[in-house]
Scaffold this active site. Structure first.
Site, short mmCIF file in Angstrom:
data_model
loop_
_atom_site.label_atom_id
_atom_site.label_comp_id
_atom_site.label_asym_id
_atom_site.label_seq_id
_atom_site.Cartn_x
_atom_site.Cartn_y
_atom_site.Cartn_z
CB SER A 14 -0.94 0.00 1.21
OG SER A 14 -0.21 -0.10 2.43
CG PHE A 15 4.01 3.88 2.59
CD1 PHE A 15 3.13 4.71 3.25
CD2 PHE A 15 5.28 4.35 2.32
CE1 PHE A 15 3.51 6.00 3.63
CE2 PHE A 15 5.67 5.62 2.69
CZ PHE A 15 4.78 6.45 3.35
NE ARG A 35 9.33 -10.83 -2.71
CZ ARG A 35 9.71 -11.31 -1.54
NH1 ARG A 35 10.75 -12.11 -1.46
NH2 ARG A 35 9.07 -11.00 -0.44
CE LYS A 108 6.29 5.16 9.80
NZ LYS A 108 5.81 5.31 8.41
CE LYS A 191 4.48 5.32 13.31
NZ LYS A 191 3.30 4.73 12.63
#
Length: 230
Positions: A14-15, A35, A108, A191
């Site tokens: 998604s990102f 991939r 992240k 976070k």
């Protein structure tokens, strides 16, 4: 006039998809590497990533590809949006091709068995590459839907930061620069852990005192991590 080289986004989640669309909106040709050939073909035909970003139209400037070697040969600026568990295994076999590239981690996370940040893994794999990270309070769908969003690109390489800002900065997506790569990356990784703790506190019906204590101690711990990393 020198022809502008395409920009790579490695990872079709998604990102990665949202960032690829942002780059295309700014007039860049984008190679969105993934991939899964079936996923790439679905995006190519339907101009949508139904698995990760359903309902968002992918712009014509985004080309889904599955040949990683060809992508690395074509692109100098590469945004790395691979899962933290797969980043090393995907890129290590292509270490020589990464030399001199600008590698900007969008991932992240912290590698479980080494406790290394994603940018540290990139440095280990490709010591001659130029390394940066992009992190912030950024949800992929909101970015794709043009909600006002701010993020930070962090690197000791000032020119890399400037190039990332120029590539991504837009009407609804603001990109700020920092030289504190580890601080930005640790904040983005830790976070998520603290958010889970805060969510558990809410679900258990704990009071404001308890929730405030957890957040305060989380911030203190995050600071100690950042100081330890320099």
């Amino acid at each position: 006039m020198t022809e502008q080289r395409p920009i790579a986004v490695l990872g079709g989640g998604s990102f990665g998809t949202a960032v690829a669309n942002l780059l295309a909106e700014n007039g860049h040709q984008v190679r969105l590497w993934m991939r899964d050939p079936e996923q790439a073909e679905a995006i190519r035909v339907n101009r949508e990533n139904p698995r990760y970003l359903k309902g968002i139209k992918i712009l014509p400037g985004v080309m889904p590809v599955t040949d990683l070697l060809a992508t690395l040969e074509t692109c100098d600026l590469c945004f790395v949006a691979l899962p933290s568990s797969a980043l090393r295994s995907v890129l290590a076999p292509h270490a020589e091709r990464l030399s001199g590239k600008m590698l900007v981690s969008l991932t992240k996370g912290i590698e479980a068995h080494t406790f290394k940040l994603m940018s540290e893994i990139l440095e280990e794999i490709a010591p001659q590459a130029r390394i940066g990270v992009l992190s912030g309070p950024n949800l992929a769908r909101e970015i794709a839907e043009h909600a006002l969003t701010a993020t930070v690109v962090a690197s000791e390489d000032e020119n890399l930061c400037q190039q990332v800002q120029a590539a991504l900065h837009g009407r609804t997506f603001r990109v700020y620069a920092s030289a504190d790569r580890f601080g930005v990356e640790l904040g983005g990784a830790l976070k998520n852990v603290y958010a889970i703790i805060a969510g558990m506190a809410v679900a258990l019906g704990m009071g404001e005192n308890t929730k405030s204590m957890l957040i305060t101690r989380a911030l203190a711990e995050m600071t100690r991590f950042a100081v330890n990393q320099g």
